[in-house]
Design a protein around this motif. Structure first.
Motif, mmCIF file in Angstrom:
data_model
loop_
_atom_site.group_PDB
_atom_site.id
_atom_site.type_symbol
_atom_site.label_atom_id
_atom_site.label_comp_id
_atom_site.label_asym_id
_atom_site.label_seq_id
_atom_site.Cartn_x
_atom_site.Cartn_y
_atom_site.Cartn_z
ATOM 1 N N PHE A 17 -16.630 7.253 -8.185
ATOM 2 C CA PHE A 17 -16.828 8.379 -7.275
ATOM 3 C C PHE A 17 -18.266 8.494 -6.775
ATOM 4 C CE2 PHE A 17 -13.296 9.439 -10.108
ATOM 5 C CZ PHE A 17 -12.277 9.525 -9.176
ATOM 6 N N GLY A 18 -19.046 7.405 -6.848
ATOM 7 C CA GLY A 18 -20.393 7.380 -6.296
ATOM 8 C C GLY A 18 -21.456 8.020 -7.160
ATOM 9 N N SER A 19 -21.137 8.338 -8.384
ATOM 10 C CA SER A 19 -22.120 8.921 -9.292
ATOM 11 C C SER A 19 -23.207 7.886 -9.602
ATOM 12 C CB SER A 19 -21.420 9.354 -10.582
ATOM 13 O OG SER A 19 -22.346 9.788 -11.520
ATOM 14 N N LYS A 20 -24.462 8.324 -9.568
ATOM 15 C CA LYS A 20 -25.578 7.402 -9.792
ATOM 16 C C LYS A 20 -26.375 7.812 -11.017
ATOM 17 C CE LYS A 20 -25.999 6.651 -4.883
ATOM 18 N NZ LYS A 20 -25.400 7.804 -4.250
ATOM 19 N N SER A 21 -26.978 6.829 -11.679
ATOM 20 C CA SER A 21 -27.843 7.110 -12.821
ATOM 21 C C SER A 21 -28.950 6.064 -12.878
ATOM 22 C CB SER A 21 -27.046 7.126 -14.126
ATOM 23 O OG SER A 21 -26.471 5.863 -14.381
ATOM 24 N N ILE A 22 -30.035 6.412 -13.570
ATOM 25 C CA ILE A 22 -31.156 5.499 -13.746
ATOM 26 C C ILE A 22 -31.252 5.152 -15.230
ATOM 27 C CG2 ILE A 22 -32.815 7.394 -13.925
ATOM 28 C CD1 ILE A 22 -34.871 5.480 -12.634
ATOM 29 N N VAL A 23 -31.563 3.893 -15.521
ATOM 30 C CA VAL A 23 -31.699 3.446 -16.902
ATOM 31 C C VAL A 23 -33.094 3.832 -17.395
ATOM 32 C CG1 VAL A 23 -31.682 1.449 -18.441
ATOM 33 C CG2 VAL A 23 -30.119 1.521 -16.500
ATOM 34 N N LEU A 24 -33.131 4.666 -18.424
ATOM 35 C CA LEU A 24 -34.401 5.122 -18.991
ATOM 36 C C LEU A 24 -34.888 4.224 -20.122
ATOM 37 C CD1 LEU A 24 -33.672 8.944 -19.235
ATOM 38 C CD2 LEU A 24 -34.918 7.738 -17.443
ATOM 39 N N GLU A 25 -33.940 3.681 -20.895
ATOM 40 C CA GLU A 25 -34.329 2.944 -22.099
ATOM 41 C C GLU A 25 -33.175 2.066 -22.563
ATOM 42 O OE1 GLU A 25 -35.402 4.178 -26.720
ATOM 43 O OE2 GLU A 25 -35.159 5.728 -25.216
ATOM 44 N N ILE A 26 -33.524 0.896 -23.106
ATOM 45 C CA ILE A 26 -32.551 0.062 -23.812
ATOM 46 C C ILE A 26 -32.677 0.480 -25.274
ATOM 47 C CG2 ILE A 26 -31.822 -2.278 -24.396
ATOM 48 C CD1 ILE A 26 -31.678 -1.832 -21.400
ATOM 49 N N LYS A 81 -31.966 -3.670 -16.737
ATOM 50 C CA LYS A 81 -33.318 -3.439 -17.247
ATOM 51 C C LYS A 81 -33.696 -1.974 -17.044
ATOM 52 C CE LYS A 81 -34.764 -6.837 -14.589
ATOM 53 N NZ LYS A 81 -34.259 -7.673 -13.782
ATOM 54 N N VAL A 82 -34.729 -1.546 -17.736
ATOM 55 C CA VAL A 82 -35.249 -0.182 -17.574
ATOM 56 C C VAL A 82 -35.705 -0.006 -16.125
ATOM 57 C CG1 VAL A 82 -37.059 1.415 -18.291
ATOM 58 C CG2 VAL A 82 -35.934 -0.030 -19.989
ATOM 59 N N GLY A 83 -35.329 1.116 -15.529
ATOM 60 C CA GLY A 83 -35.696 1.398 -14.141
ATOM 61 C C GLY A 83 -34.610 1.050 -13.140
ATOM 62 N N ASP A 84 -33.562 0.345 -13.565
ATOM 63 C CA ASP A 84 -32.459 0.006 -12.663
ATOM 64 C C ASP A 84 -31.623 1.242 -12.361
ATOM 65 O OD1 ASP A 84 -33.139 -2.663 -12.527
ATOM 66 O OD2 ASP A 84 -31.623 -3.328 -13.960
ATOM 67 N N TYR A 85 -31.101 1.309 -11.136
ATOM 68 C CA TYR A 85 -30.176 2.366 -10.743
ATOM 69 C C TYR A 85 -28.771 1.794 -10.807
ATOM 70 C CZ TYR A 85 -33.935 5.357 -9.143
ATOM 71 O OH TYR A 85 -35.047 6.157 -9.095
ATOM 72 N N LEU A 86 -27.845 2.526 -11.420
ATOM 73 C CA LEU A 86 -26.457 2.101 -11.558
ATOM 74 C C LEU A 86 -25.555 3.093 -10.838
ATOM 75 C CD1 LEU A 86 -26.466 1.258 -15.377
ATOM 76 C CD2 LEU A 86 -26.905 -0.291 -13.480
ATOM 77 N N MET A 87 -24.433 2.601 -10.307
ATOM 78 C CA MET A 87 -23.458 3.473 -9.666
ATOM 79 C C MET A 87 -22.141 3.360 -10.420
ATOM 80 S SD MET A 87 -22.359 3.993 -5.699
ATOM 81 C CE MET A 87 -21.689 2.390 -5.436
ATOM 82 N N TRP A 88 -21.474 4.508 -10.596
ATOM 83 C CA TRP A 88 -20.230 4.592 -11.332
ATOM 84 C C TRP A 88 -19.133 5.086 -10.403
ATOM 85 C CZ3 TRP A 88 -21.188 2.316 -15.842
ATOM 86 C CH2 TRP A 88 -22.482 2.342 -16.326
ATOM 87 N N TYR A 101 -28.516 15.142 -16.473
ATOM 88 C CA TYR A 101 -27.892 14.870 -17.765
ATOM 89 C C TYR A 101 -28.413 13.542 -18.319
ATOM 90 C CZ TYR A 101 -24.466 13.623 -21.283
ATOM 91 O OH TYR A 101 -23.874 13.234 -22.464
ATOM 92 N N ILE A 102 -28.881 13.560 -19.560
ATOM 93 C CA ILE A 102 -29.351 12.346 -20.223
ATOM 94 C C ILE A 102 -28.359 12.008 -21.323
ATOM 95 C CG2 ILE A 102 -31.180 11.321 -21.621
ATOM 96 C CD1 ILE A 102 -33.157 13.089 -20.096
ATOM 97 N N GLY A 103 -27.866 10.780 -21.308
ATOM 98 C CA GLY A 103 -26.888 10.348 -22.309
ATOM 99 C C GLY A 103 -26.996 8.863 -22.560
ATOM 100 N N GLU A 104 -26.245 8.421 -23.550
ATOM 101 C CA GLU A 104 -26.238 7.001 -23.900
ATOM 102 C C GLU A 104 -24.885 6.400 -23.557
ATOM 103 O OE1 GLU A 104 -27.291 6.549 -28.002
ATOM 104 O OE2 GLU A 104 -29.361 7.150 -27.649
ATOM 105 N N LYS A 138 -29.812 4.227 -22.433
ATOM 106 C CA LYS A 138 -29.985 5.669 -22.211
ATOM 107 C C LYS A 138 -30.170 5.849 -20.712
ATOM 108 C CE LYS A 138 -32.331 8.482 -24.927
ATOM 109 N NZ LYS A 138 -33.464 9.151 -25.596
ATOM 110 N N THR A 139 -29.354 6.719 -20.125
ATOM 111 C CA THR A 139 -29.396 6.925 -18.682
ATOM 112 C C THR A 139 -29.596 8.394 -18.358
ATOM 113 O OG1 THR A 139 -27.003 7.225 -18.504
ATOM 114 C CG2 THR A 139 -27.843 4.984 -18.224
ATOM 115 N N GLU A 140 -30.131 8.645 -17.165
ATOM 116 C CA GLU A 140 -30.244 10.009 -16.647
ATOM 117 C C GLU A 140 -29.446 10.083 -15.357
ATOM 118 O OE1 GLU A 140 -33.482 13.347 -15.196
ATOM 119 O OE2 GLU A 140 -34.193 11.412 -15.915
#
Length: 84
Positions: free
Chosen positions: A40-49, A31-38, A67-70, A60-62
């Motif tokens: 090597f420990g890289s983290k991103s937040i979900v900005l938009e579905i 969901k929007v607002g969730d934090y994800l880990m990839w 860096y903002i990407g899809e 869309k994650t930051e």
């Protein structure tokens, strides 16, 4: 942010490089607002579905460095969702 280390035999276990086996969540539950880990420990937040189809979801994650990407994920793919 916390993640749960598990062993390889655990249901929904996934392996992240440089981290080990962690508990995964299906991408369709993100969901929007969730934090994800990839890897090597890289983290991103979900900005938009951005888009959702029958089999895929585009989010869309930051990243940590701004860096903002899809990302296009299959809905049954496991991702590591961080707990607050």
């Amino acid at each position: 942010m916390k993640y749960q280390l598990v062993n390889q035999a655990t249901k929904n276990a996934m392996r992240l490089q440089a981290i080990g086996f962690v508990l995964g969540t299906q991408a369709k539950e993100v969901k929007v607002g969730d934090y994800l880990m990839w890897n090597f420990g890289s983290k991103s937040i979900v900005l938009e579905i951005v888009k959702e189809t029958a089999k895929t979801i585009i989010i869309k994650t930051e990243g940590e460095h701004g860096y903002i990407g899809e990302r296009r994920l299959k809905k049954d793919r496991l991702v590591c969702k961080l707990e607050k």
